[in-house]
Scaffold this active site. Structure first.
Site, mmCIF file in Angstrom:
data_model
loop_
_atom_site.group_PDB
_atom_site.id
_atom_site.type_symbol
_atom_site.label_atom_id
_atom_site.label_comp_id
_atom_site.label_asym_id
_atom_site.label_seq_id
_atom_site.Cartn_x
_atom_site.Cartn_y
_atom_site.Cartn_z
ATOM 1 N N CYS A 32 48.233 30.368 43.278
ATOM 2 C CA CYS A 32 48.140 31.200 44.485
ATOM 3 C C CYS A 32 47.001 30.704 45.378
ATOM 4 C CB CYS A 32 47.935 32.652 44.058
ATOM 5 S SG CYS A 32 47.340 33.743 45.339
ATOM 6 N N CYS A 35 44.602 33.228 46.789
ATOM 7 C CA CYS A 35 43.692 33.742 45.758
ATOM 8 C C CYS A 35 42.453 32.848 45.646
ATOM 9 C CB CYS A 35 44.377 33.804 44.401
ATOM 10 S SG CYS A 35 45.806 34.894 44.362
#
Lengths: 108, 310
Positions: A32, A35
């Site tokens: 991700c 993230c």
């Protein structure tokens, strides 16, 4: 850029981890990209609020049980708990000042 | 961070980092302010198959990491942070990053574009609750569930193909009867058994905000006016992008469609301010054209500085 102030939580210890005090949990995964962008902000919060706020991370790949309990359908998601109760949910990227304001609200 | 720079570059996608590479190699010691969405749109993609020189493709985040390292190797200074405001009324131009201010003789705006939402209100409300603009970020949560993709361009089909490996079924909802996507993507999507297409159709509502999750979509056929429901657990919106111009709106001229107006290469309406990449490109919007225009902006800035005695 890991911070030793950030605790790793799992499905097994999640309940106990958020039971006491103010706890911010960052749901993330290796794949991700947003993230990874949010990670430095979360680390900084852990340093700056050390002693007043517990900052924890949960890898959603390794922990399939907890995210559905909070209807997480996208990451990064930050959840803020106070004494076990869910108080705030932040989905996606967030600015540090905004997160700090949110935390301050629950510190008093 | 020294205070007065020759070049400050705002943005760190292919345009910003290529501008940084060229400016650094011209000894202009550029400062790159990465921005909230560092690395740009390629950070959210998987395999990039149309970047020249990579026969088998390259992962978007890997490409951006390599480009960043290449710019840094020649002396570009790259800092995290989001520009909060710019003042283009006088040179040197002022750039505010949180409580830090810096100034520069030239500025390269490479702030890119961000994914568009449906403007239903409910789609933003259910963001991260089943509505997403990034399949590679959120597809994981829809393993073994039905999903929909809204849009008909390359991004929409790329998302659909990615999701087809996770979801039980992917419905692509498009408001026209033909796709805008490239032929190769169309062929790939059409050949995928669990991707279906719904044509001439728009999403008019998303259920169920009261439950805090996506349960179904309300669709309307724009030819017949008929409405229908489609049960899905997730919906991925890929209906295009809007240029990120909020920093410079009112200070440089924009085109009617909202993109920054550039002429004679990368020049904006303010001398010394240049623009590159998707923020000024309503037509091509490719990684490689963004990189090319970043190169142009760096060369334009270098010539501008030479002409003004810097």
């Amino acid at each position: 850029m890991a911070s030793d102030k950030v605790k790793t939580v799992t499905d097994a210890d999640f309940g106990d981890s958020v039971k006491n005090g103010l706890v911010l949990v960052d749901f993330w995964a290796e794949w991700c990209a947003p993230c990874r962008r949010l990670e430095p902000t979360v680390n900084q919060l852990a340093e700056e609020y050390d002693g007043r706020l517990t900052v924890a991370k949960m890898n959603v790949d390794e922990n399939p049980a907890t995210p559905p309990n909070f209807m997480i359908r996208g990451i990064p998601t930050l959840l803020l708990f106070k004494d076990g109760d869910l108080k705030e949910t932040v989905v996606g990227m967030a600015e540090k000042a905004e997160l700090a304001r949110m935390i301050d609200k629950h510190l008093s | 961070m020294t205070t007065d720079r020759q070049v400050i570059i705002i943005g760190s996608g292919p345009a910003g980092l290529t501008a940084a590479l060229y400016a650094a190699r011209a000894n202009l010691s550029p400062l790159v302010i990465e921005g909230f969405e560092a690395g740009g749109q390629l950070m959210l993609t998987t395999m990039v198959e149309n970047w020249p020189g990579f026969r088998d493709g390259i992962l978007g985040p890997d490409l951006m990491a390599a480009l960043r390292a290449q710019a840094a190797r020649f002396g570009a200074e790259i800092i995290q942070g989001d520009v909060t405001s710019v003042d283009l009324s006088n040179r040197p131009f002022r750039v505010q990053v949180g409580d830090k201010a810096c100034t520069a003789q030239t500025l390269i705006i490479a702030t890119g574009a961000s994914a568009k939402w449906l403007e239903l209100g409910v789609d933003k409300k259910l963001s991260g609750r089943g509505v997403s603009t990034c399949a590679t970020c959120d597809g994981f949560f829809f393993k073994g569930r039905p999903v929909a993709v809204v849009g008909g361009g390359d991004t929409a089909l790329e998302e659909a193909i990615y999701l087809s490996k996770l979801a039980t079924h992917v419905t692509v909802i498009h408001r026209r009867d033909t796709l805008r996507a490239s032929k190769v993507m169309q062929d790939k999507a059409m050949a995928t058994p669990n991707i279906a297409f719904v044509w001439n159709t728009e999403v008019v509502d998303i259920k169920d905000p009261d439950k805090g999750e996506v349960t179904s979509l309300v669709l309307r056929n724009n030819q017949t006016g008929e409405t229908s429901a489609l049960a899905v657990d997730g919906v991925f919106i890929a209906i295009g992008h809007t240029p990120n111009t909020s920093l410079v709106k009112g200070q440089v001229a924009l085109l009617d469609n909202g993109y920054i107006k550039t002429e004679k290469g990368s020049r904006t309406s303010v001398p010394g301010v240049f623009a590159a990449g998707d923020v000024q490109d309503p037509v091509y919007r490719q990684a490689v054209t963004a990189a090319g225009s970043g190169c142009m902006a760096a060369i334009d800035a270098e010539r501008f500085l030479a002409g003004t005695g810097h």
